[in-house]
Design an enzyme around this catalytic site. Structure first.
Site, mmCIF file in Angstrom:
data_model
loop_
_atom_site.group_PDB
_atom_site.id
_atom_site.type_symbol
_atom_site.label_atom_id
_atom_site.label_comp_id
_atom_site.label_asym_id
_atom_site.label_seq_id
_atom_site.Cartn_x
_atom_site.Cartn_y
_atom_site.Cartn_z
ATOM 1 N N LYS A 34 1.156 16.157 7.450
ATOM 2 C CA LYS A 34 0.966 15.817 8.871
ATOM 3 C C LYS A 34 2.303 15.411 9.495
ATOM 4 C CE LYS A 34 -0.303 11.092 7.554
ATOM 5 N NZ LYS A 34 -1.437 10.154 7.378
ATOM 6 N N TYR A 255 28.308 -0.712 23.455
ATOM 7 C CA TYR A 255 27.524 -1.220 24.599
ATOM 8 C C TYR A 255 27.200 -2.698 24.444
ATOM 9 C CZ TYR A 255 26.634 3.506 26.359
ATOM 10 O OH TYR A 255 26.763 4.765 26.870
HETATM 11 C C1 LIG Z 1 -1.409 9.815 5.985
HETATM 12 C C2 LIG Z 1 -2.582 9.757 5.089
HETATM 13 C C3 LIG Z 1 -2.425 9.878 3.707
HETATM 14 C C4 LIG Z 1 -1.073 9.922 3.033
HETATM 15 O O1 LIG Z 1 -0.499 8.626 3.076
HETATM 16 P P1 LIG Z 1 0.929 8.333 2.387
HETATM 17 O O2 LIG Z 1 1.078 6.862 2.462
HETATM 18 O O3 LIG Z 1 1.934 9.046 3.224
HETATM 19 O O4 LIG Z 1 0.856 8.878 1.021
HETATM 20 C C5 LIG Z 1 -3.570 9.913 2.919
HETATM 21 N N1 LIG Z 1 -4.798 9.822 3.482
HETATM 22 C C6 LIG Z 1 -4.982 9.678 4.816
HETATM 23 C C7 LIG Z 1 -6.361 9.567 5.358
HETATM 24 C C8 LIG Z 1 -3.882 9.629 5.659
HETATM 25 O O5 LIG Z 1 -4.067 9.474 6.965
#
Ligand SMILES: *Cc1c(COP(=O)(O)O)cnc(C)c1O
Length: 358
Positions: A34, A255
């Protein structure tokens, strides 16, 4: 060409996926890609991992369709499920798997006319209180899913942990216990483990693990936990030194002049700033690697540049290379200096910074 870039090592990711598999040898592995594969580039990462993983996962429909349009045919779970009824037919057409976490989604699935049934993951809220049916509602939801012609057989019962990154967490024990108690009532495959649970909570591996962050080679733990040491960071965020200047004791840099030289100093200016993905909130002292040596960030992070105190380094010249994070400088350490986590730094890597694959 400007040298500022995120170099992405796809081989490191395959290595990390194999490491996840070796920790949960009896489980199937869903690789979470994702958020543009946590900033690493969804399509190249999905291509590199699809034959190594049993399935992939994204957050939303848009991310799933991007992968399908680019020719990714692997099983693909939409972790948030759908919020629009109209998308259900599209999900069926593209053979997406859907998380079903609410009455709203369940009713939409029951009422839809679909070209084919959809594989469903039934989500239960065991304590995170973000998504999922309450423990007391799961029985009814499961019954309705099994009676729903739009739901394919082989439902997976799933939950998500709130505190798996705290290896001594009482909450995680409780969530596992609730999930085990509940799962005794359902003859289903189960899934709970994110990266931290893959690494630290073997009793939560069940039939499917869902690692994300660890695949990119970084530790999900705040403190150094040795279980994450076999991982190889996949992203190297690099840039160049573009200027050097001598700054007299008492002069300020950048800055708002938030940093003042306490001695005569040599300051290097680097061509990466917050518009390139470097966190603007990084404090003075945040480590930067120049020619492989650590030096402290000084002054405010600008849009296109940062300034680094190289007084104590062997001589630095324009064109020398710098690493902002990568295998030799943990993104989690940089993130702590900016009061955030490595997840945020990699996922926020902007379009301006090219991803270079090797
Ligand atoms: C993002 C997510 C994961 C993976 O989590 P990580 O901490 O990146 O391994 C697994 N299950 C769900 C439902 C998620 O939203």
């Amino acid at each position: 060409m400007r040298s500022t870039a995120a170099i992405v090592d796809l081989g490191a990711m395959v290595h990390n996926l194999h490491h996840a598999r070796s920790l949960a040898p009896k489980s199937r592995t869903m690789a979470v890609v994702k958020a543009n594969a946590y900033g690493h580039g969804a399509i190249p990462v999905a291509r590199a991992l699809e034959s190594e993983a049993d399935a992939l996962a994204v957050a939303c429909m848009e991310e799933a369709l991007e992968l399908r349009d680019s020719g990714i045919t692997a099983p693909l779970l939409v972790l948030e499920g759908l919020c629009q009824r109209e998308s259900l037919a599209l999900a069926a057409q593209h053979q997406l798997w859907l998380m079903i976490h609410s009455e709203h989604q369940l009713a939409a699935l029951e009422q839809a006319k679909l070209p084919a049934p959809i594989a469903c993951w039934l989500k239960v809220d065991t304590g995170m209180h973000r998504l999922g049916f309450n423990v007391a509602e799961v029985n009814e939801a499961y019954g309705r899913l099994t009676n729903c012609a739009n739901c394919a057989p082989d439902i997976v019962l799933t939950t998500h942990f709130a505190c798996a990154d705290e290896p001594a967490s009482h909450d995680t024990h409780q969530q596992i216990e609730r999930f085990n108690t509940l799962a005794g009532d359902f003859p289903l495959a189960r899934s709970a483990a994110n990266s931290a649970a893959v690494l630290a909570w073997p009793e939560s591996h069940y039939q499917w693990i869902r690692p994300g962050y660890m695949l990119y080679g970084n530790s999900p733990f705040n403190t150094a936990v040795n279980t994450a040491q076999a991982l190889r960071p996949a992203m190297t965020f690099g840039c160049d030194v573009i200027a050097l200047r001598d700054v007299k004791k008492g002069q300020r840099v950048g800055y708002s002049g938030i940093w003042q030289a306490q001695r005569d100093s040599v300051i290097a200016t680097l061509n990466a700033g917050y518009a390139d993905g470097y966190p603007r909130h990084a404090q003075n002292g945040t480590p930067v690697l120049i020619n492989g040596h650590r030096a402290p960030l000084v002054g405010r992070v600008s849009m296109d540049m940062i300034t680094v105190d190289v007084t104590d380094l062997p001589p630095v010249t324009p064109g020398d290379t710098a690493v902002l994070w990568g295998p030799a400088l943990d993104v989690g350490e940089v993130a702590r200096w900016a009061d955030t986590i490595g997840y945020e730094l990699t996922t926020r890597m902007p379009i301006r910074t090219p991803r270079i694959y090797r």
